[in-house]
Design a protein around this motif. Structure first.
Motif, PDB file in Angstrom:
ATOM      1  N   ASN A 111       0.820  -1.223   0.000  1.00 45.61           N
ATOM      2  CA  ASN A 111       0.000   0.000   0.000  1.00 45.61           C
ATOM      3  C   ASN A 111       0.847   1.264   0.000  1.00 45.61           C
ATOM      4  O   ASN A 111       0.467   2.274  -0.596  1.00 45.61           O
ATOM      5  CB  ASN A 111      -0.936  -0.006   1.204  1.00 45.61           C
ATOM      6  N   TRP A 112       2.010   1.222   0.663  1.00 43.43           N
ATOM      7  CA  TRP A 112       2.882   2.397   0.661  1.00 43.43           C
ATOM      8  C   TRP A 112       3.548   2.569  -0.700  1.00 43.43           C
ATOM      9  O   TRP A 112       3.720   3.697  -1.166  1.00 43.43           O
ATOM     10  CB  TRP A 112       3.965   2.254   1.736  1.00 43.43           C
ATOM     11  N   ARG A 113       3.913   1.469  -1.315  1.00 38.60           N
ATOM     12  CA  ARG A 113       4.617   1.539  -2.596  1.00 38.60           C
ATOM     13  C   ARG A 113       3.668   1.837  -3.755  1.00 38.60           C
ATOM     14  O   ARG A 113       4.001   2.592  -4.662  1.00 38.60           O
ATOM     15  CB  ARG A 113       5.360   0.229  -2.850  1.00 38.60           C
ATOM     16  N   TRP A 114       2.495   1.222  -3.734  1.00 39.51           N
ATOM     17  CA  TRP A 114       1.513   1.414  -4.809  1.00 39.51           C
ATOM     18  C   TRP A 114       0.173   1.808  -4.212  1.00 39.51           C
ATOM     19  O   TRP A 114      -0.778   1.007  -4.195  1.00 39.51           O
ATOM     20  CB  TRP A 114       1.376   0.125  -5.626  1.00 39.51           C
ATOM     21  N   PRO A 115       0.061   3.030  -3.699  1.00 37.05           N
ATOM     22  CA  PRO A 115      -1.186   3.452  -3.029  1.00 37.05           C
ATOM     23  C   PRO A 115      -2.398   3.445  -3.960  1.00 37.05           C
ATOM     24  O   PRO A 115      -3.534   3.301  -3.501  1.00 37.05           O
ATOM     25  CB  PRO A 115      -0.857   4.864  -2.532  1.00 37.05           C
ATOM     26  N   GLN A 116      -2.177   3.602  -5.248  1.00 36.62           N
ATOM     27  CA  GLN A 116      -3.276   3.570  -6.226  1.00 36.62           C
ATOM     28  C   GLN A 116      -3.391   2.197  -6.887  1.00 36.62           C
ATOM     29  O   GLN A 116      -4.128   2.052  -7.868  1.00 36.62           O
ATOM     30  CB  GLN A 116      -3.040   4.638  -7.308  1.00 36.62           C
ATOM     31  N   GLY A 117      -2.676   1.208  -6.385  1.00 36.58           N
ATOM     32  CA  GLY A 117      -2.636  -0.107  -7.004  1.00 36.58           C
ATOM     33  C   GLY A 117      -1.348  -0.293  -7.787  1.00 36.58           C
ATOM     34  O   GLY A 117      -0.643   0.670  -8.107  1.00 36.58           O
ATOM     35  N   PHE A 118      -1.026  -1.520  -8.120  1.00 35.14           N
ATOM     36  CA  PHE A 118       0.221  -1.850  -8.801  1.00 35.14           C
ATOM     37  C   PHE A 118       0.363  -1.084 -10.118  1.00 35.14           C
ATOM     38  O   PHE A 118      -0.583  -0.997 -10.908  1.00 35.14           O
ATOM     39  CB  PHE A 118       0.273  -3.356  -9.085  1.00 35.14           C
ATOM     40  N   ILE A 119       1.549  -0.527 -10.341  1.00 33.79           N
ATOM     41  CA  ILE A 119       1.882   0.142 -11.599  1.00 33.79           C
ATOM     42  C   ILE A 119       3.247  -0.357 -12.040  1.00 33.79           C
ATOM     43  O   ILE A 119       4.230  -0.217 -11.308  1.00 33.79           O
ATOM     44  CB  ILE A 119       1.910   1.678 -11.450  1.00 33.79           C
ATOM     45  N   CYS A 120       3.328  -0.937 -13.225  1.00 32.59           N
ATOM     46  CA  CYS A 120       4.599  -1.448 -13.740  1.00 32.59           C
ATOM     47  C   CYS A 120       5.560  -0.293 -13.994  1.00 32.59           C
ATOM     48  O   CYS A 120       5.192   0.701 -14.636  1.00 32.59           O
ATOM     49  CB  CYS A 120       4.356  -2.237 -15.031  1.00 32.59           C
ATOM     50  N   ILE A 121       6.793  -0.409 -13.505  1.00 32.66           N
ATOM     51  CA  ILE A 121       7.752   0.688 -13.676  1.00 32.66           C
ATOM     52  C   ILE A 121       8.265   0.790 -15.108  1.00 32.66           C
ATOM     53  O   ILE A 121       8.845   1.801 -15.490  1.00 32.66           O
ATOM     54  CB  ILE A 121       8.951   0.536 -12.708  1.00 32.66           C
ATOM     55  N   LEU A 122       8.035  -0.253 -15.923  1.00 35.11           N
ATOM     56  CA  LEU A 122       8.504  -0.227 -17.315  1.00 35.11           C
ATOM     57  C   LEU A 122       7.451   0.303 -18.274  1.00 35.11           C
ATOM     58  O   LEU A 122       7.721   1.210 -19.060  1.00 35.11           O
ATOM     59  CB  LEU A 122       8.957  -1.631 -17.745  1.00 35.11           C
ATOM     60  N   CYS A 123       6.243  -0.268 -18.222  1.00 34.28           N
ATOM     61  CA  CYS A 123       5.215   0.103 -19.208  1.00 34.28           C
ATOM     62  C   CYS A 123       4.022   0.835 -18.598  1.00 34.28           C
ATOM     63  O   CYS A 123       3.088   1.214 -19.318  1.00 34.28           O
ATOM     64  CB  CYS A 123       4.738  -1.135 -19.957  1.00 34.28           C
ATOM     65  N   LYS A 124       4.016   1.007 -17.258  1.00 27.26           N
ATOM     66  CA  LYS A 124       2.959   1.720 -16.531  1.00 27.26           C
ATOM     67  C   LYS A 124       1.614   0.995 -16.571  1.00 27.26           C
ATOM     68  O   LYS A 124       0.583   1.589 -16.270  1.00 27.26           O
ATOM     69  CB  LYS A 124       2.790   3.158 -17.081  1.00 27.26           C
ATOM     70  N   HIS A 125       1.630  -0.294 -16.955  1.00 26.22           N
ATOM     71  CA  HIS A 125       0.401  -1.075 -16.962  1.00 26.22           C
ATOM     72  C   HIS A 125      -0.022  -1.360 -15.517  1.00 26.22           C
ATOM     73  O   HIS A 125       0.822  -1.487 -14.632  1.00 26.22           O
ATOM     74  CB  HIS A 125       0.628  -2.392 -17.712  1.00 26.22           C
ATOM     75  N   THR A 126      -1.341  -1.459 -15.283  1.00 24.28           N
ATOM     76  CA  THR A 126      -1.829  -1.600 -13.912  1.00 24.28           C
ATOM     77  C   THR A 126      -2.363  -2.992 -13.581  1.00 24.28           C
ATOM     78  O   THR A 126      -2.717  -3.255 -12.430  1.00 24.28           O
ATOM     79  CB  THR A 126      -2.939  -0.574 -13.637  1.00 24.28           C
ATOM     80  N   HIS A 127      -2.432  -3.875 -14.576  1.00 18.68           N
ATOM     81  CA  HIS A 127      -2.915  -5.228 -14.311  1.00 18.68           C
ATOM     82  C   HIS A 127      -1.723  -6.150 -14.061  1.00 18.68           C
ATOM     83  O   HIS A 127      -0.722  -6.109 -14.779  1.00 18.68           O
ATOM     84  CB  HIS A 127      -3.753  -5.735 -15.478  1.00 18.68           C
ATOM     85  N   PHE A 128      -1.866  -7.010 -13.071  1.00 19.99           N
ATOM     86  CA  PHE A 128      -0.741  -7.859 -12.674  1.00 19.99           C
ATOM     87  C   PHE A 128      -1.259  -9.177 -12.112  1.00 19.99           C
ATOM     88  O   PHE A 128      -2.457  -9.330 -11.822  1.00 19.99           O
ATOM     89  CB  PHE A 128       0.114  -7.159 -11.628  1.00 19.99           C
ATOM     90  N   CYS A 129      -0.333 -10.103 -11.961  1.00 18.54           N
ATOM     91  CA  CYS A 129      -0.637 -11.343 -11.251  1.00 18.54           C
ATOM     92  C   CYS A 129       0.412 -11.554 -10.167  1.00 18.54           C
ATOM     93  O   CYS A 129       1.548 -11.087 -10.294  1.00 18.54           O
ATOM     94  CB  CYS A 129      -0.683 -12.534 -12.210  1.00 18.54           C
ATOM     95  N   HIS A 130       0.034 -12.225  -9.115  1.00 16.51           N
ATOM     96  CA  HIS A 130       0.923 -12.460  -7.991  1.00 16.51           C
ATOM     97  C   HIS A 130       1.460 -13.876  -8.071  1.00 16.51           C
ATOM     98  O   HIS A 130       0.692 -14.847  -7.988  1.00 16.51           O
ATOM     99  CB  HIS A 130       0.173 -12.248  -6.670  1.00 16.51           C
ATOM    100  N   LEU A 131       2.769 -14.006  -8.264  1.00 13.59           N
ATOM    101  CA  LEU A 131       3.417 -15.314  -8.298  1.00 13.59           C
ATOM    102  C   LEU A 131       3.750 -15.701  -6.859  1.00 13.59           C
ATOM    103  O   LEU A 131       4.799 -15.336  -6.320  1.00 13.59           O
ATOM    104  CB  LEU A 131       4.684 -15.264  -9.157  1.00 13.59           C
ATOM    105  N   LYS A 132       2.842 -16.422  -6.230  1.00 15.97           N
ATOM    106  CA  LYS A 132       2.909 -16.639  -4.784  1.00 15.97           C
ATOM    107  C   LYS A 132       4.125 -17.440  -4.349  1.00 15.97           C
ATOM    108  O   LYS A 132       4.710 -17.178  -3.292  1.00 15.97           O
ATOM    109  CB  LYS A 132       1.627 -17.314  -4.311  1.00 15.97           C
ATOM    110  N   LYS A 133       4.539 -18.438  -5.144  1.00 18.62           N
ATOM    111  CA  LYS A 133       5.671 -19.268  -4.740  1.00 18.62           C
ATOM    112  C   LYS A 133       6.956 -18.461  -4.614  1.00 18.62           C
ATOM    113  O   LYS A 133       7.799 -18.733  -3.756  1.00 18.62           O
ATOM    114  CB  LYS A 133       5.859 -20.407  -5.734  1.00 18.62           C
ATOM    115  N   ARG A 134       7.120 -17.483  -5.487  1.00 16.56           N
ATOM    116  CA  ARG A 134       8.323 -16.632  -5.452  1.00 16.56           C
ATOM    117  C   ARG A 134       8.030 -15.265  -4.850  1.00 16.56           C
ATOM    118  O   ARG A 134       8.920 -14.424  -4.731  1.00 16.56           O
ATOM    119  CB  ARG A 134       8.890 -16.477  -6.866  1.00 16.56           C
ATOM    120  N   ASN A 135       6.779 -15.032  -4.501  1.00 13.77           N
ATOM    121  CA  ASN A 135       6.337 -13.759  -3.928  1.00 13.77           C
ATOM    122  C   ASN A 135       6.738 -12.579  -4.812  1.00 13.77           C
ATOM    123  O   ASN A 135       7.322 -11.593  -4.352  1.00 13.77           O
ATOM    124  CB  ASN A 135       6.907 -13.574  -2.521  1.00 13.77           C
TER     125      ASN A 135
END
Length: 302
Positions: free
Chosen positions: A20-44
């Protein structure tokens, strides 16, 4: 402490807070600024759905490449932000259950975040200004201001109309020269501030930074140092020196800027102690990584 455990007592709570501190508006890719993502839980890891860039919760931050659990980091942040007189690396080692080198590294990364944040905002208003030295002469060495073991720094305290202190700046400088103070004032004092100092010649340079300036001759008259024009700047200098000497015992002067920044950070945000840890967390995730080899180098002046 109970509030801290309720809010940050588990690794999951700490991860959620960092997200929440890093992405207060939700995840934003630092390369392409896309906001949709998936969480790879095994590697976190968090992976961008568009460019497939992967980022951990701590990558590109001051937490970068840490092997410590986040609960240890958060406990260190809690201890540093809630202690009035600071906490030494040795005591941090005992409290966290880590070795001394790890405790030192954790502490100085947190202090680095505080310093970089402090440097962003100049203080303003009515300001009391004074020159200070840390350390003393070596036995048989030069005495006074020219001592090779003394580190000069500037202390400025802003006060309100009632004369109560508001904010503080303590900044190591390479000497008390007009050009040095001019550059310092342009960075750390807001235009239009009214500065009061003794008659040290270099302090007149604050006028070149757009500040008003009043000079009061003190000489050897110690009573003037207790006057309202210098009351709070001298009080803060005494408090910080006493706290540093009592807590750390021995300080390498090349790291003095960080130690001073720690006291300024806590003092400037003392009216909201509950917000200190979240504020430091936000600073940490927004500050670039600092590898240990750079952490051990001398801090920059100014």
């Amino acid at each position: 402490m109970f509030d801290f455990i309720d809010n940050y007592g588990t690794e999951k709570q700490c991860e959620d807070a960092l997200f929440n501190w890093r992405w207060p508006q939700g995840f934003i890719c630092i390369l392409c600024k896309h906001t949709h993502f998936c969480h790879l839980k095994k590697r976190n890891l968090f992976q961008c759905n568009k460019c497939h860039y992967q980022a951990s919760i701590t990558s590109n931050t001051l937490f970068s490449k840490t092997k410590l659990s986040l609960t240890v980091w958060f406990m260190a942040m809690h201890l540093l932000t809630q202690s009035k007189t600071s906490i030494s690396a040795l005591e941090l080692k005992r409290q966290l259950g880590v070795n001394y080198k790890t405790a030192w590294s954790v502490r100085h990364k947190l202090l680095q975040g505080m310093k970089e944040f402090n440097d962003l905002s100049p203080i303003s208003g009515v300001i009391q200004l004074d020159d200070v030295y840390w350390g003393g002469e070596h036995r048989g060495g030069k005495r006074g201001r020219g001592s090779e073991n003394k580190t000069p720094f500037v202390t400025a305290v802003s006060v309100n109309e009632e004369g109560h202190p508001l904010q503080m700046k303590m900044t190591v400088v390479d000497g008390f020269r007009s050009k040095t103070i001019e550059a310092w004032a342009k960075k750390h004092l807001a235009i239009g501030s009214e500065v009061t100092s003794d008659k040290l010649a270099c302090f007149t340079s604050v006028t070149k930074a757009g500040c008003g300036h009043t000079r009061i001759k003190c000489g050897g008259n110690l009573e003037l140092l207790d006057s309202k024009e210098f009351k709070w700047v001298n009080t803060m200098i005494g408090n910080v020196k006493t706290a540093l000497t009592g807590t750390c015992h021995s300080i390498n002067s090349k790291h003095l800027p960080r130690y001073l920044a720690e006291f300024c950070f806590r003092f400037n945000h003392r009216f909201n102690l509950r917000n200190l840890l979240p504020l430091l967390g936000e600073i940490m995730v927004k500050t670039p990584p600092m590898p240990k080899k750079y952490l051990k180098m001398a801090e920059s002046y100014g």
